[in-house]
Design an enzyme around this catalytic site. Structure first.
Site, PDB file in Angstrom:
ATOM      1  N   GLY A  88       0.798  -1.224   0.000  1.00 12.31           N
ATOM      2  CA  GLY A  88       0.000   0.000   0.000  1.00 12.31           C
ATOM      3  C   GLY A  88       0.831   1.276   0.000  1.00 12.31           C
ATOM      4  O   GLY A  88       2.013   1.281  -0.389  1.00 12.31           O
ATOM      5  N   GLY A 146      -3.181  20.824  -1.102  1.00 13.33           N
ATOM      6  CA  GLY A 146      -3.281  19.777  -2.111  1.00 13.33           C
ATOM      7  C   GLY A 146      -4.534  19.897  -2.945  1.00 13.33           C
ATOM      8  O   GLY A 146      -5.643  19.817  -2.419  1.00 13.33           O
ATOM      9  N   ASP A 164      -1.269  -0.080  -4.423  1.00 11.19           N
ATOM     10  CA  ASP A 164      -0.623   1.229  -4.306  1.00 11.19           C
ATOM     11  C   ASP A 164       0.893   1.122  -4.264  1.00 11.19           C
ATOM     12  O   ASP A 164       1.591   2.085  -4.598  1.00 11.19           O
ATOM     13  CB  ASP A 164      -1.102   1.938  -3.027  1.00 11.19           C
ATOM     14  CG  ASP A 164      -2.481   2.583  -3.188  1.00 11.19           C
ATOM     15  OD1 ASP A 164      -3.190   2.241  -4.154  1.00 11.19           O
ATOM     16  OD2 ASP A 164      -2.844   3.425  -2.339  1.00 11.19           O
ATOM     17  N   HIS A 188     -34.793  10.233 -23.093  1.00 14.25           N
ATOM     18  CA  HIS A 188     -35.023  11.654 -22.840  1.00 14.25           C
ATOM     19  C   HIS A 188     -35.971  11.836 -21.665  1.00 14.25           C
ATOM     20  O   HIS A 188     -36.954  11.100 -21.577  1.00 14.25           O
ATOM     21  CB  HIS A 188     -35.628  12.310 -24.086  1.00 14.25           C
ATOM     22  CG  HIS A 188     -35.997  13.746 -23.845  1.00 14.25           C
ATOM     23  ND1 HIS A 188     -35.046  14.727 -23.677  1.00 14.25           N
ATOM     24  CD2 HIS A 188     -37.201  14.346 -23.702  1.00 14.25           C
ATOM     25  CE1 HIS A 188     -35.657  15.880 -23.453  1.00 14.25           C
ATOM     26  NE2 HIS A 188     -36.961  15.685 -23.464  1.00 14.25           N
TER      27      HIS A 188
HETATM   28  C1  FAD Z   1      -8.825   9.363   1.793  1.00 11.83           C
HETATM   29  C2  FAD Z   1      -8.758   8.362   0.670  1.00 11.83           C
HETATM   30  C3  FAD Z   1      -9.855   8.178  -0.151  1.00 11.83           C
HETATM   31  C4  FAD Z   1      -9.803   7.251  -1.184  1.00 11.83           C
HETATM   32  N1  FAD Z   1     -10.893   7.112  -1.974  1.00 11.83           N
HETATM   33  C5  FAD Z   1     -10.857   6.253  -3.010  1.00 11.83           C
HETATM   34  C6  FAD Z   1     -11.993   6.085  -3.842  1.00 11.83           C
HETATM   35  O1  FAD Z   1     -13.039   6.705  -3.631  1.00 11.83           O
HETATM   36  N2  FAD Z   1     -11.907   5.214  -4.884  1.00 11.83           N
HETATM   37  C7  FAD Z   1     -10.749   4.533  -5.148  1.00 11.83           C
HETATM   38  O2  FAD Z   1     -10.711   3.775  -6.131  1.00 11.83           O
HETATM   39  N3  FAD Z   1      -9.649   4.662  -4.362  1.00 11.83           N
HETATM   40  C8  FAD Z   1      -9.685   5.501  -3.307  1.00 11.83           C
HETATM   41  N4  FAD Z   1      -8.597   5.614  -2.494  1.00 11.83           N
HETATM   42  C9  FAD Z   1      -7.399   4.814  -2.801  1.00 11.83           C
HETATM   43  C10 FAD Z   1      -7.544   3.359  -2.265  1.00 11.83           C
HETATM   44  O3  FAD Z   1      -7.950   3.415  -0.915  1.00 11.83           O
HETATM   45  C11 FAD Z   1      -6.217   2.629  -2.400  1.00 11.83           C
HETATM   46  O4  FAD Z   1      -5.821   2.648  -3.754  1.00 11.83           O
HETATM   47  C12 FAD Z   1      -6.304   1.165  -1.958  1.00 11.83           C
HETATM   48  O5  FAD Z   1      -6.874   1.075  -0.683  1.00 11.83           O
HETATM   49  C13 FAD Z   1      -4.906   0.532  -1.951  1.00 11.83           C
HETATM   50  O6  FAD Z   1      -4.984  -0.824  -1.569  1.00 11.83           O
HETATM   51  P1  FAD Z   1      -3.641  -1.633  -1.258  1.00 11.83           P
HETATM   52  O7  FAD Z   1      -4.016  -3.061  -1.064  1.00 11.83           O
HETATM   53  O8  FAD Z   1      -2.593  -1.314  -2.246  1.00 11.83           O
HETATM   54  O9  FAD Z   1      -3.128  -1.032   0.130  1.00 11.83           O
HETATM   55  P2  FAD Z   1      -3.692  -1.206   1.637  1.00 11.83           P
HETATM   56  O10 FAD Z   1      -5.134  -1.512   1.700  1.00 11.83           O
HETATM   57  O11 FAD Z   1      -3.189  -0.008   2.360  1.00 11.83           O
HETATM   58  O12 FAD Z   1      -2.919  -2.490   2.171  1.00 11.83           O
HETATM   59  C14 FAD Z   1      -1.545  -2.491   2.437  1.00 11.83           C
HETATM   60  C15 FAD Z   1      -1.326  -3.281   3.713  1.00 11.83           C
HETATM   61  O13 FAD Z   1       0.062  -3.592   3.833  1.00 11.83           O
HETATM   62  C16 FAD Z   1       0.420  -3.509   5.197  1.00 11.83           C
HETATM   63  N5  FAD Z   1       1.879  -3.338   5.250  1.00 11.83           N
HETATM   64  C17 FAD Z   1       2.603  -2.280   4.809  1.00 11.83           C
HETATM   65  N6  FAD Z   1       3.920  -2.514   4.979  1.00 11.83           N
HETATM   66  C18 FAD Z   1       4.020  -3.755   5.535  1.00 11.83           C
HETATM   67  C19 FAD Z   1       5.112  -4.555   5.939  1.00 11.83           C
HETATM   68  N7  FAD Z   1       6.388  -4.147   5.783  1.00 11.83           N
HETATM   69  N8  FAD Z   1       4.867  -5.777   6.485  1.00 11.83           N
HETATM   70  C20 FAD Z   1       3.587  -6.215   6.634  1.00 11.83           C
HETATM   71  N9  FAD Z   1       2.511  -5.494   6.257  1.00 11.83           N
HETATM   72  C21 FAD Z   1       2.732  -4.284   5.716  1.00 11.83           C
HETATM   73  C22 FAD Z   1      -0.357  -2.323   5.701  1.00 11.83           C
HETATM   74  O14 FAD Z   1      -0.488  -2.351   7.122  1.00 11.83           O
HETATM   75  C23 FAD Z   1      -1.685  -2.490   4.970  1.00 11.83           C
HETATM   76  O15 FAD Z   1      -2.631  -3.222   5.723  1.00 11.83           O
HETATM   77  C24 FAD Z   1      -8.620   6.496  -1.415  1.00 11.83           C
HETATM   78  C25 FAD Z   1      -7.512   6.663  -0.576  1.00 11.83           C
HETATM   79  C26 FAD Z   1      -7.587   7.570   0.456  1.00 11.83           C
HETATM   80  C27 FAD Z   1      -6.407   7.725   1.369  1.00 11.83           C
HETATM   81  N1  NAD Z   2     -12.049   9.215  -5.657  1.00  8.69           N
HETATM   82  C1  NAD Z   2     -10.947   8.497  -5.666  1.00  8.69           C
HETATM   83  O1  NAD Z   2     -10.782   7.586  -6.469  1.00  8.69           O
HETATM   84  C2  NAD Z   2      -9.856   8.794  -4.702  1.00  8.69           C
HETATM   85  C3  NAD Z   2     -10.088   9.576  -3.576  1.00  8.69           C
HETATM   86  C4  NAD Z   2      -9.027   9.862  -2.752  1.00  8.69           C
HETATM   87  C5  NAD Z   2      -7.763   9.361  -3.032  1.00  8.69           C
HETATM   88  N2  NAD Z   2      -7.563   8.588  -4.105  1.00  8.69           N
HETATM   89  C6  NAD Z   2      -6.206   8.093  -4.454  1.00  8.69           C
HETATM   90  O2  NAD Z   2      -5.261   8.571  -3.532  1.00  8.69           O
HETATM   91  C7  NAD Z   2      -4.202   9.219  -4.240  1.00  8.69           C
HETATM   92  C8  NAD Z   2      -3.589  10.284  -3.397  1.00  8.69           C
HETATM   93  O3  NAD Z   2      -4.461  11.399  -3.296  1.00  8.69           O
HETATM   94  P1  NAD Z   2      -3.896  12.864  -3.105  1.00  8.69           P
HETATM   95  O4  NAD Z   2      -5.011  13.795  -3.349  1.00  8.69           O
HETATM   96  O5  NAD Z   2      -3.139  12.933  -1.836  1.00  8.69           O
HETATM   97  O6  NAD Z   2      -2.794  12.961  -4.231  1.00  8.69           O
HETATM   98  P2  NAD Z   2      -2.860  13.487  -5.735  1.00  8.69           P
HETATM   99  O7  NAD Z   2      -1.616  12.997  -6.352  1.00  8.69           O
HETATM  100  O8  NAD Z   2      -4.146  13.172  -6.368  1.00  8.69           O
HETATM  101  O9  NAD Z   2      -2.801  15.078  -5.597  1.00  8.69           O
HETATM  102  C9  NAD Z   2      -1.814  15.757  -4.878  1.00  8.69           C
HETATM  103  C10 NAD Z   2      -1.903  17.214  -5.262  1.00  8.69           C
HETATM  104  O10 NAD Z   2      -1.169  17.977  -4.319  1.00  8.69           O
HETATM  105  C11 NAD Z   2      -0.519  19.029  -5.008  1.00  8.69           C
HETATM  106  N3  NAD Z   2       0.601  19.460  -4.169  1.00  8.69           N
HETATM  107  C12 NAD Z   2       1.845  18.926  -4.080  1.00  8.69           C
HETATM  108  N4  NAD Z   2       2.585  19.607  -3.166  1.00  8.69           N
HETATM  109  C13 NAD Z   2       1.790  20.574  -2.665  1.00  8.69           C
HETATM  110  C14 NAD Z   2       1.958  21.589  -1.682  1.00  8.69           C
HETATM  111  N5  NAD Z   2       3.098  21.727  -1.017  1.00  8.69           N
HETATM  112  N6  NAD Z   2       0.919  22.412  -1.427  1.00  8.69           N
HETATM  113  C15 NAD Z   2      -0.246  22.267  -2.063  1.00  8.69           C
HETATM  114  N7  NAD Z   2      -0.462  21.326  -2.999  1.00  8.69           N
HETATM  115  C16 NAD Z   2       0.535  20.485  -3.299  1.00  8.69           C
HETATM  116  C17 NAD Z   2      -0.154  18.444  -6.345  1.00  8.69           C
HETATM  117  O11 NAD Z   2      -0.042  19.452  -7.316  1.00  8.69           O
HETATM  118  C18 NAD Z   2      -1.361  17.541  -6.631  1.00  8.69           C
HETATM  119  O12 NAD Z   2      -2.339  18.224  -7.366  1.00  8.69           O
HETATM  120  C19 NAD Z   2      -4.873   9.751  -5.498  1.00  8.69           C
HETATM  121  O13 NAD Z   2      -3.952   9.949  -6.544  1.00  8.69           O
HETATM  122  C20 NAD Z   2      -5.856   8.678  -5.826  1.00  8.69           C
HETATM  123  O14 NAD Z   2      -5.268   7.714  -6.643  1.00  8.69           O
HETATM  124  C21 NAD Z   2      -8.599   8.310  -4.965  1.00  8.69           C
END
Ligand code: FAD
Ligand code: NAD
Length: 479
Positions: free
Chosen positions: A145, A180, A310, A444
């Site tokens: 992740g 951001g 991720d 429509h």
């Molecule tokens: C605020 C927010 C909103 C989001 N909204 C959306 C959305 O609306 N739609 C969308 O598509 N995506 C969204 N995302 C992105 C989405 O959540 C991530 O892309 C997704 O959860 C990644 O899944 P993953 O399995 O890669 O990581 P994770 O679910 O984070 O799993 C990684 C796991 O690895 C474990 N781990 C890490 N290092 C180690 C280690 N060395 N040893 C053992 N375990 C370890 C961690 O504890 C964790 O449990 C959002 C993200 C955020 C932060």
């Molecule tokens: N709806 C969804 O699917 C969803 C929702 C939340 C998060 N996510 C995932 O999580 C990832 C991370 O989200 P995020 O919004 O943190 O990253 P992001 O990469 O989407 O955006 C980061 C933004 O921060 C700006 N930035 C960089 N340095 C800055 C600074 N010092 N001050 C102000 N702005 C600055 C960049 O120009 C960029 O636009 C996303 O790329 C997305 O893949 C997805």
């Protein structure tokens, strides 16, 4: 030190790791799922689900505020921060518990709690719950992740939070400065504003979420600058902290400042690969420390290590974590018989209001490869159904190959972006042409008529004889 061995070890029990496990178990039960933190996934605990719960509350408040537009009086809108957060947390906990239950159904001998670090090729040291285990694995899936990025200038400041903190709030703060202008900043910045939190969003480089098309981005900039305190580009002059945070910054050629309870950092996420001890392996790493890998197979070089979710630092989205996890798991199980998985049409949605979406190839991507495209446009401010529901703003651009008229991509800000994006993803996945797409039925009055407008616009720019009969009702103010 305990010793374990497995045909496949998966590091991380998040969405990607669990998807990998499902695939591996189709072939063997000799697998070890290693997790350092709490079970439940980032999506359910700290990501997709709690953020959408907060947005749902914010949209409910906004709906009440806008009800007068339709002749409905609601009285003053009061946001009860404690009640908002209680619902967010109650539903979040329900989503998390479903995941935790499914993880607990995995046989105990296939699970190991602790942080994994590579000690060499095929060797891991796992430390947690008061013991250290040495693991030998023939193949390894990295599914660790990502985490929020915290730039140096914020280090040491107390009143600085990330999305990891927000969903644990007991109530809402009075004021927040969000850094951001990406997906998280836009979603949470707008939601906090609608929930009555005095919010200012400071961005960089004039970006608006993932949009790359200059015309679509210009429309989005105008919309969001009118919707809340959105500064698309800024340069910090000074940040100081007494009771509250004081920020001074340059923007639009002027100098500004503000006091806030806290700063919410949403400036991107970094893959969790830096503390994995990858330098102890023979894997080649890129400049971000991510192993070089094949996006179609998840394989790192020619090794028995696969990477997913991720951790790949490529498309950090839930459905991609699930899909790349499956590909990596299937290949780890079959290694050395590694096969390319079908990578799906790129799709990204921002759950702002109006929504933002990118499907297929982005405008920037098409320009960079010199693609010869035709761009069809729809202006949502003139669209019939959008006006009916008081959502008439935004712009949709669809890109098609000029030679064979296949749809290649789209960028949009506007109503129903999340749904229109899925229709377009299906069309791109099916390699549909503009002629085929414009031959589809359109009801429509629907927002899909706006999509029809953009597709007909693109087709009309090509010399293919008469354009198809246009669905005229989608073009103007209701007729
Ligand atoms: C605020 C927010 C909103 C989001 N909204 C959306 C959305 O609306 N739609 C969308 O598509 N995506 C969204 N995302 C992105 C989405 O959540 C991530 O892309 C997704 O959860 C990644 O899944 P993953 O399995 O890669 O990581 P994770 O679910 O984070 O799993 C990684 C796991 O690895 C474990 N781990 C890490 N290092 C180690 C280690 N060395 N040893 C053992 N375990 C370890 C961690 O504890 C964790 O449990 C959002 C993200 C955020 C932060
Ligand atoms: N709806 C969804 O699917 C969803 C929702 C939340 C998060 N996510 C995932 O999580 C990832 C991370 O989200 P995020 O919004 O943190 O990253 P992001 O990469 O989407 O955006 C980061 C933004 O921060 C700006 N930035 C960089 N340095 C800055 C600074 N010092 N001050 C102000 N702005 C600055 C960049 O120009 C960029 O636009 C996303 O790329 C997305 O893949 C997805």
């Amino acid at each position: 030190m305990d010793e374990r061995s497995a045909a496949v070890a998966i590091i991380g029990a998040g969405t990607a790791g669990l998807a990998a496990l499902r695939e591996v178990r189709r072939h063997t039960d000799d697998v070890l799922l290693i997790e350092a933190g709490a079970y439940g996934t980032t999506c359910a605990r700290l990501g997709c689900m709690p953020s959408k719960l907060m947005i749902a509350a914010a949209d409910a408040a906004e709906g009440c505020r806008n009800a007068a537009t339709f002749g409905i009086e609601t009285g003053p809108v009061m946001v009860d921060g404690r009640a908002v957060m209680a619902r967010v947390q109650a539903l979040r906990d329900r989503f998390v518990s479903h995941v935790v239950e499914s993880v607990e159904d995995i046989p105990a001998e296939m699970r190991l709690r602790g942080r994994a670090v590579f000690e060499g090729d095929g060797r891991l040291r796992v430390t947690g719950e008061g013991r250290t285990t040495s693991v030998r694995a023939e193949r390894i899936v990295i599914a660790t992740g990502s985490r929020p990025m915290v730039p140096e200038m914020f280090a040491g400041l107390e009143n600085v939070v990330t999305s990891d903190d927000v969903f644990g709030w007991q109530t809402l703060p009075e004021s927040v400065v969000v850094f951001g202008n990406g997906i998280i900043g836009l979603e949470l910045g707008q939601a906090l504003t609608r929930l009555g939190v005095r919010t200012r969003l400071l961005g960089k480089d004039g970006l608006v979420g993932p949009l790359t098309d200059p015309d679509v981005r210009a429309v989005a900039t105008e919309i969001f600058c009118n919707a809340f305190e959105f500064v698309p580009d800024h340069e910090v002059i000074d940040i100081s902290e007494a009771d509250r945070l004081t920020i001074a910054y340059h923007a639009d050629g002027g100098e500004f400042s503000g006091n806030f309870d806290m700063a919410l950092l949403a400036v991107g996420r970094v893959p969790n690969v830096d503390d994995l001890g990858l330098e102890a392996t023979s894997l080649a790493l890129d400049e971000d420390g991510v192993p070089l890998f094949d996006p179609d197979t998840g394989q790192c070089g020619t090794s028995a290590v696969f990477i997913a979710g991720d951790g790949q630092n490529d498309r950090p989205l839930l459905h991609e974590a699930n899909h790349t996890g499956s590909i990596a798991g299937a290949n780890a199980a079959a290694y050395p018989a590694v096969a390319a998985g079908h990578r799906r049409t790129p799709l990204a949605v921002v759950f702002s209001d109006p929504g933002i979406a990118i499907v297929g190839e982005s405008h920037d991507g098409l320009m960079a490869r010199g693609a010869d495209i035709v761009c069809g446009a729809a202006d949502w401010s003139k669209q019939g159904r959008a006006q009916v529901i008081d959502a008439a703003c935004g712009r949709l651009h669809v890109y098609a190959d000029r030679a064979d008229t296949r749809l290649l991509g789209a960028e949009m800000v506007g109503p129903a972006a999340e749904h229109i994006a899925h229709v377009l993803a299906l069309a791109i996945e099916q390699r549909m042409t503009l002629t085929e797409l414009t031959a589809m039925p359109v009801y429509h009055p629907t927002l899909e008529e706006g999509l029809s407008t953009a597709l007909c616009d693109a087709l009309g720019q090509l010399s293919l004889g008469d354009p198809p009969l246009r669905h005229g009702l989608g073009h103007g103010a209701g007729g």
